[in-house]
Scaffold this motif. Structure first.
Motif, PDB file in Angstrom:
ATOM      1  N   ILE A 153       0.812  -1.226   0.000  1.00  0.00           N
ATOM      2  CA  ILE A 153       0.000   0.000   0.000  1.00  0.00           C
ATOM      3  C   ILE A 153       0.846   1.277   0.000  1.00  0.00           C
ATOM      4  CG2 ILE A 153      -1.670   1.347   1.343  1.00  0.00           C
ATOM      5  CD1 ILE A 153      -3.099  -1.334   1.918  1.00  0.00           C
ATOM      6  N   PRO A 154       1.860   1.423   0.856  1.00  0.00           N
ATOM      7  CA  PRO A 154       2.648   2.668   0.800  1.00  0.00           C
ATOM      8  C   PRO A 154       3.297   2.898  -0.566  1.00  0.00           C
ATOM      9  CG  PRO A 154       3.117   1.478   2.823  1.00  0.00           C
ATOM     10  CD  PRO A 154       2.284   0.569   1.972  1.00  0.00           C
ATOM     11  N   MET A 155       3.826   1.829  -1.163  1.00  0.00           N
ATOM     12  CA  MET A 155       4.453   1.949  -2.481  1.00  0.00           C
ATOM     13  C   MET A 155       3.415   2.331  -3.535  1.00  0.00           C
ATOM     14  SD  MET A 155       4.846  -0.064  -5.558  1.00  0.00           S
ATOM     15  CE  MET A 155       4.246  -1.602  -4.957  1.00  0.00           C
ATOM     16  N   GLN A 156       2.237   1.743  -3.435  1.00  0.00           N
ATOM     17  CA  GLN A 156       1.179   2.057  -4.400  1.00  0.00           C
ATOM     18  C   GLN A 156       0.734   3.513  -4.265  1.00  0.00           C
ATOM     19  OE1 GLN A 156      -0.593  -0.046  -6.632  1.00  0.00           O
ATOM     20  NE2 GLN A 156       0.099  -2.070  -6.067  1.00  0.00           N
ATOM     21  N   LEU A 157       0.636   4.012  -3.036  1.00  0.00           N
ATOM     22  CA  LEU A 157       0.200   5.401  -2.826  1.00  0.00           C
ATOM     23  C   LEU A 157       1.273   6.416  -3.201  1.00  0.00           C
ATOM     24  CD1 LEU A 157      -1.734   5.063   0.540  1.00  0.00           C
ATOM     25  CD2 LEU A 157      -2.694   5.411  -1.735  1.00  0.00           C
ATOM     26  N   ALA A 158       2.530   5.981  -3.228  1.00  0.00           N
ATOM     27  CA  ALA A 158       3.628   6.891  -3.556  1.00  0.00           C
ATOM     28  C   ALA A 158       3.723   7.162  -5.056  1.00  0.00           C
ATOM     29  CB  ALA A 158       4.954   6.322  -3.048  1.00  0.00           C
ATOM     30  N   LYS A 159       3.033   6.356  -5.863  1.00  0.00           N
ATOM     31  CA  LYS A 159       3.081   6.541  -7.311  1.00  0.00           C
ATOM     32  C   LYS A 159       2.304   7.792  -7.713  1.00  0.00           C
ATOM     33  CE  LYS A 159       0.889   3.009  -8.284  1.00  0.00           C
ATOM     34  NZ  LYS A 159       0.096   1.891  -8.665  1.00  0.00           N
ATOM     35  N   GLU A 160       2.653   8.327  -8.868  1.00  0.00           N
ATOM     36  CA  GLU A 160       1.891   9.471  -9.378  1.00  0.00           C
ATOM     37  C   GLU A 160       0.477   9.047  -9.730  1.00  0.00           C
ATOM     38  OE1 GLU A 160       2.166  12.734 -12.950  1.00  0.00           O
ATOM     39  OE2 GLU A 160       4.018  11.924 -12.111  1.00  0.00           O
ATOM     40  N   ASN A 161       0.331   7.884 -10.364  1.00  0.00           N
ATOM     41  CA  ASN A 161      -0.979   7.320 -10.659  1.00  0.00           C
ATOM     42  C   ASN A 161      -1.394   6.513  -9.432  1.00  0.00           C
ATOM     43  OD1 ASN A 161      -3.229   5.974 -11.521  1.00  0.00           O
ATOM     44  ND2 ASN A 161      -2.201   4.820 -13.128  1.00  0.00           N
ATOM     45  N   LYS A 162      -2.369   6.984  -8.689  1.00  0.00           N
ATOM     46  CA  LYS A 162      -2.734   6.370  -7.409  1.00  0.00           C
ATOM     47  C   LYS A 162      -3.622   5.127  -7.550  1.00  0.00           C
ATOM     48  CE  LYS A 162      -0.940   9.689  -4.814  1.00  0.00           C
ATOM     49  NZ  LYS A 162       0.410   9.889  -5.169  1.00  0.00           N
ATOM     50  N   LYS A 163      -3.900   4.702  -8.765  1.00  0.00           N
ATOM     51  CA  LYS A 163      -4.729   3.524  -8.959  1.00  0.00           C
ATOM     52  C   LYS A 163      -3.990   2.297  -8.423  1.00  0.00           C
ATOM     53  CE  LYS A 163      -7.315   0.963 -12.377  1.00  0.00           C
ATOM     54  NZ  LYS A 163      -7.624   0.767 -13.776  1.00  0.00           N
ATOM     55  N   TYR A 164      -4.714   1.451  -7.696  1.00  0.00           N
ATOM     56  CA  TYR A 164      -4.125   0.249  -7.114  1.00  0.00           C
ATOM     57  C   TYR A 164      -3.924  -0.782  -8.222  1.00  0.00           C
ATOM     58  CZ  TYR A 164      -3.089  -3.171  -3.519  1.00  0.00           C
ATOM     59  OH  TYR A 164      -2.455  -4.077  -2.728  1.00  0.00           O
ATOM     60  N   ILE A 165      -2.682  -1.203  -8.433  1.00  0.00           N
ATOM     61  CA  ILE A 165      -2.356  -2.136  -9.507  1.00  0.00           C
ATOM     62  C   ILE A 165      -1.915  -3.455  -8.888  1.00  0.00           C
ATOM     63  CG2 ILE A 165      -0.856  -2.558 -11.500  1.00  0.00           C
ATOM     64  CD1 ILE A 165      -0.743   0.532 -11.821  1.00  0.00           C
ATOM     65  N   TYR A 166      -2.720  -4.478  -9.097  1.00  0.00           N
ATOM     66  CA  TYR A 166      -2.477  -5.784  -8.476  1.00  0.00           C
ATOM     67  C   TYR A 166      -1.179  -6.412  -8.952  1.00  0.00           C
ATOM     68  CZ  TYR A 166      -7.252  -5.206  -6.980  1.00  0.00           C
ATOM     69  OH  TYR A 166      -8.379  -4.717  -6.409  1.00  0.00           O
ATOM     70  N   GLY A 167      -0.804  -6.165 -10.194  1.00  0.00           N
ATOM     71  CA  GLY A 167       0.429  -6.717 -10.740  1.00  0.00           C
ATOM     72  C   GLY A 167       1.670  -6.194 -10.046  1.00  0.00           C
ATOM     73  N   GLN A 168       1.544  -5.093  -9.313  1.00  0.00           N
ATOM     74  CA  GLN A 168       2.682  -4.569  -8.562  1.00  0.00           C
ATOM     75  C   GLN A 168       2.769  -5.169  -7.167  1.00  0.00           C
ATOM     76  OE1 GLN A 168       2.599  -0.284  -8.792  1.00  0.00           O
ATOM     77  NE2 GLN A 168       3.475  -0.317 -10.837  1.00  0.00           N
ATOM     78  N   VAL A 169       1.713  -5.832  -6.729  1.00  0.00           N
ATOM     79  CA  VAL A 169       1.760  -6.542  -5.449  1.00  0.00           C
ATOM     80  C   VAL A 169       2.602  -7.799  -5.633  1.00  0.00           C
ATOM     81  CG1 VAL A 169       0.410  -7.704  -3.665  1.00  0.00           C
ATOM     82  CG2 VAL A 169      -0.505  -5.671  -4.790  1.00  0.00           C
ATOM     83  N   ARG A 170       2.295  -8.522  -6.703  1.00  0.00           N
ATOM     84  CA  ARG A 170       3.068  -9.695  -7.091  1.00  0.00           C
ATOM     85  C   ARG A 170       2.944  -9.809  -8.599  1.00  0.00           C
ATOM     86  NH1 ARG A 170       1.321 -14.787  -4.065  1.00  0.00           N
ATOM     87  NH2 ARG A 170      -0.471 -14.579  -5.453  1.00  0.00           N
ATOM     88  N   LYS A 171       4.064 -10.021  -9.267  1.00  0.00           N
ATOM     89  CA  LYS A 171       4.074 -10.045 -10.734  1.00  0.00           C
ATOM     90  C   LYS A 171       3.051 -11.047 -11.267  1.00  0.00           C
ATOM     91  CE  LYS A 171       7.112 -10.066 -14.644  1.00  0.00           C
ATOM     92  NZ  LYS A 171       8.419  -9.716 -15.103  1.00  0.00           N
ATOM     93  N   GLY A 172       2.247 -10.579 -12.221  1.00  0.00           N
ATOM     94  CA  GLY A 172       1.251 -11.424 -12.860  1.00  0.00           C
ATOM     95  C   GLY A 172      -0.052 -11.573 -12.083  1.00  0.00           C
TER      96      GLY A 172
END
Length: 198
Positions: free
Chosen positions: A126-145
């Motif tokens: 969550i912290p890494m996801q919120l630090a992005k410019e695009n705040k949309k939660y991307i599941y592929g960034q939690v675990r590849k694929g």
């Protein structure tokens, strides 16, 4: 009187609950105005609550400084109390890290064993996801694929416990006009969701 996390009440299996004998009180982190009061600056809260916008403008730099402090310190009572007493951002950060670790350690007490690894992945992303410019939660960034279905139970578990909040974000072409008087719907592009820790 007893206090504890929502986890034990909402999710603990095999324990009876004393219906009609318990009063609930939901506690949340301090708001910005409560943070100002904790710092002994009630006068600035009174100005914010008043109608004199010129006074707010007069103290604009003070509000900005305190808001920056609030962004860093947050509203957890122990963290705020430590900041009030010490003004030490290093101590504040240590307490924040400990609180996050306590929550994470609590997962294994209350969630199914098979769900805990996914809870940890979501929680830590969550912290890494919120630090992005695009705040949309991307599941592929939690675990590849990964896809939404891989983490929907973990996310729902964290939502149900009140540890994260799902925030609907309007798209660029979102029309804020009310669609109908009876339904009161907003029309336009479907909002995207963002997750954030409480």
């Amino acid at each position: 009187m007893a206090a504890g996390s929502l986890l034990g009440v909402a999710l603990h299996k095999g324990t009876s609950f004393p219906v009609g004998k318990v009063d609930f009180m939901d506690l949340y982190p301090l708001t910005f105005q409560e943070f100002l009061c904790a710092l002994g600056e009630e006068r600035f809260v009174n100005i914010l609550q008043g109608t004199d916008t010129d006074m707010v403008t007069t103290f604009k730099s003070k509000y900005i400084d305190r808001l920056r402090e609030y962004y860093y310190v947050g509203g957890m009572p122990e963290v705020v109390q430590t900041y009030v007493e010490t003004k030490d951002f290093n101590q504040v950060r240590e307490i924040q890290k400990n609180l996050l670790n306590y929550y994470q350690q609590d997962f294994s007490k209350h969630a199914d064993t098979s769900l805990v690894p996914r809870l940890n992945l979501v929680w830590n992303s969550i912290p890494m996801q919120l630090a992005k410019e695009n705040k949309k939660y991307i599941y592929g960034q939690v675990r590849k694929g990964s896809r939404a279905k891989d983490f929907e139970l973990a996310i729902q578990w964290l939502l149900d416990c009140g540890l994260i909040h799902k925030v609907q974000r309007a798209g660029k072409n979102f029309d804020y006009s009310v669609g109908s008087e009876s339904g009161g719907k907003f029309e336009g592009k479907k909002p995207e969701s963002v997750l954030g820790k409480t």
